[in-house]
Design a protein around this motif. Sequence first.
Motif, short mmCIF file in Angstrom:
data_model
loop_
_atom_site.label_atom_id
_atom_site.label_comp_id
_atom_site.label_asym_id
_atom_site.label_seq_id
_atom_site.Cartn_x
_atom_site.Cartn_y
_atom_site.Cartn_z
N ASN A 95 16.16 -7.74 17.47
CA ASN A 95 16.03 -6.29 17.45
C ASN A 95 14.56 -5.88 17.58
N ALA A 141 15.90 -0.80 19.47
CA ALA A 141 17.00 -1.44 20.19
C ALA A 141 17.46 -2.66 19.41
N GLU A 142 18.72 -3.04 19.64
CA GLU A 142 19.30 -4.19 18.95
C GLU A 142 20.10 -5.01 19.94
N ASN A 143 20.03 -6.32 19.80
CA ASN A 143 20.78 -7.23 20.65
C ASN A 143 22.00 -7.70 19.85
N ARG A 144 23.08 -6.94 19.93
CA ARG A 144 24.28 -7.25 19.15
C ARG A 144 24.97 -8.51 19.64
N TYR A 171 11.84 -2.65 16.72
CA TYR A 171 11.71 -1.52 15.80
C TYR A 171 10.26 -1.12 15.66
N ARG A 213 14.48 1.86 14.15
CA ARG A 213 15.08 0.89 15.08
C ARG A 213 15.05 1.46 16.50
#
Length: 158
Positions: free
Chosen positions: A114, A14-17, A116, A12
């Motif tokens: 996200n 980055a993630e867009n929470r 990855y 992973r």
Amino acid sequence: MSKKKPSNDNSRIAENRKARHEYSIEETFEAGVVLQGWEVKSLRAGKGGIADSYVIIKGGEAWLLGAQITPLLSASTHIHPEQGRTRKLLLNKKELRRLIGAVERKGYTIVALNMYWKNSFVKINIGVAKGKKLHDKRQTEKEKDWQREKQRLMSLKR
């Protein structure tokens, strides 16, 4: 001779929470991202983010806007890196048609969920989303709190 499988521990990027809180996700797609060499190096160093990024459809192609990839200090001298440039997404025609149909409906948007690594390629999950109203967000928070409370009560019983 044994072939070594790459580990998925750090796959992973980055993630867009915020996306799952702000939007209700209807459908998700996996897309490849067209990157320059310095961007790949920066992502391997962990300098990428997709917090406020979204996707637009322009000219029959999907484009990622708002993704931030910070250039490394050791970037080449003859390249002038743009950290927030627009990046092309790689999708097949069937997926693009479905995305275009969803965007043309009222109230739908495409958000990045996200980013990855898949083998040596950078992939991004995008979702067709509809914005949540304030009462929807409150309901989601209540459900999360209830699930957390249930888990706590179950652990106390043991």
